[in-house]
Design an enzyme around this catalytic site. Structure first.
Site, PDB file in Angstrom:
ATOM      1  N   LYS A 100       0.802  -1.223   0.000  1.00  0.00           N
ATOM      2  CA  LYS A 100       0.000   0.000   0.000  1.00  0.00           C
ATOM      3  C   LYS A 100       0.836   1.276   0.000  1.00  0.00           C
ATOM      4  O   LYS A 100       0.298   2.358  -0.219  1.00  0.00           O
ATOM      5  CB  LYS A 100      -0.971   0.004   1.186  1.00  0.00           C
ATOM      6  CG  LYS A 100      -1.929  -1.165   1.216  1.00  0.00           C
ATOM      7  CD  LYS A 100      -2.748  -1.365  -0.047  1.00  0.00           C
ATOM      8  CE  LYS A 100      -3.670  -0.245  -0.352  1.00  0.00           C
ATOM      9  NZ  LYS A 100      -4.797  -0.666  -1.255  1.00  0.00           N
ATOM     10  N   SER A 120      -2.943 -12.622   3.690  1.00  0.00           N
ATOM     11  CA  SER A 120      -3.355 -12.471   2.289  1.00  0.00           C
ATOM     12  C   SER A 120      -2.275 -12.992   1.344  1.00  0.00           C
ATOM     13  O   SER A 120      -2.577 -13.369   0.205  1.00  0.00           O
ATOM     14  CB  SER A 120      -3.724 -11.018   1.966  1.00  0.00           C
ATOM     15  OG  SER A 120      -2.595 -10.187   1.954  1.00  0.00           O
TER      16      SER A 120
END
Ligand code: PMP
Length: 321
Positions: A59, A276
């Site tokens: 991110k 994830s």
């Protein structure tokens, strides 16, 4: 001794040029995974090591692009407060970059996010607004929308779910990096959907560079899941930047399989990655098994250290992918 060290540091700086934290974002290594897919010797498996970014996750890329684009458009300035909803990693990236550029950041998140994440955000000096954990990340989205709409002059609403600067970060950098790191040999690209920025931006660029690359997205298999940072699109607020037509296929991954695979990656590959990333490997192995040969590339969004308080690390388990 110290003079010598200083001289060495200055010499190094003169070779590479001065560096700030933003310039450390991107250009992450592509890891070859030799063991988890050993039953498929005809398939080369790779993962982009996104924890190598300075904020520790994928991110950093969209957060940097969102903030730099806002500076160019003059929608962000020192007298405004950056606000957004985030499950954690985007918040850390906003907090890091805001600190480096002298901005205030106020982040909205469900109160049940892990203590490690809260402490990291506070360490960077960001403000946190907690929202109802029962409403999950969608509760945080609704809250920040209200707050930003009440006083648009005071806030820059970064809006990672709807801001095209998110997917464009991956279109401009992650896609070309993967293409170059595989010398154009990539046959399949696999990535999970949260805001969808990673998948949509990278896949769009890869398809331009090599039209026959197969692009496969994946999601949690249920509305309530433990795949931190990911969305079950059928039941969630769908991000405006999500374009399902980019995917040749979409897979569903269970939390249990992702946990078991995160353990396997730690024990078999020596890679302590987040949940994830475990899910990404489950999906990539499924694709590899069906393809039988090729170059399959996925993305490992962050490392395991922010998830260490979760119990699954203690349980021995295996995932069949
Ligand atoms: N995994 C983790 C750990 C994340 O923080 C995110 C970001 N929400 C994702 C996966 C999904 O990435 P994207 O938002 O680009 O779809």
């Amino acid at each position: 001794m110290r003079e010598k060290a200083n001289a060495a540091a200055i010499h190094q700086a003169s070779l590479t040029g001065p560096t700030d934290v933003l310039s450390l974002i991107g250009n992450t290594p592509l890891m070859r995974l030799e063991r988890v897919g050993r039953e498929l010797p005809q398939v080369e498996l790779y993962a982009k090591a996104e924890w190598a970014n300075p904020g520790g996750s994928v991110k950093d890329r969209p957060a940097k692009n969102i903030i730099l684009e806002a500076e160019r458009m003059r929608t962000m300035s020192k007298d405004k407060i950056l606000v957004d909803s985030t499950s954690g990693n985007t918040g850390i990236a906003y907090a890091m970059i805001s600190a480096a550029r002298g901005y205030r950041a106020r982040l909205f998140m469900p109160s049940n996010v892990s203590l490690e994440r809260k402490r990291i955000l506070r360490a960077y000096g960001a403000e946190i607004v907690y929202t109802d954990p029962m409403e999950g990340s969608d509760g945080a989205i609704r809250r920040v929308r209200e707050v930003a709409a009440e006083n648009p002059e005071l806030y820059f609403y970064a809006n990672q779910y709807d801001n095209p600067a998110n997917w464009r970060a991956h279109y401009q950098a992650t896609g070309p990096e993967i293409f170059e790191q595989t010398a154009g040999r990539i046959t399949h690209f696999v990535a999970g959907l949260g805001t969808s920025g990673t998948f949509v931006g990278t896949a769009r660029r890869l398809k331009e560079l090599k039209p026959d690359v197969r692009c496969i997205s994946f999601q949690p298999d249920a509305p309530f899941h433990g795949l931190e940072g990911m969305k079950h699109m059928a039941t969630a607020i769908v991000p405006k930047i999500y374009d399902p037509t980019v995917a040749d296929r979409d897979l569903a991954v269970s939390t249990e399989d992702a946990y078991a695979m995160a353990l396997r990656l730690a024990r078999e590959e020596g890679l302590l990655v987040g949940v994830s990333s475990g899910a990404a490997m489950v999906a990539a192995l499924r694709v590899a098994k069906e393809a039988r040969h090729g170059v399959v590339v996925t993305v490992f969004p962050d490392s395991g250290d922010k998830y260490l308080s979760e119990r699954f690390w203690d349980e021995a388990g295996t995932a069949d992918g």
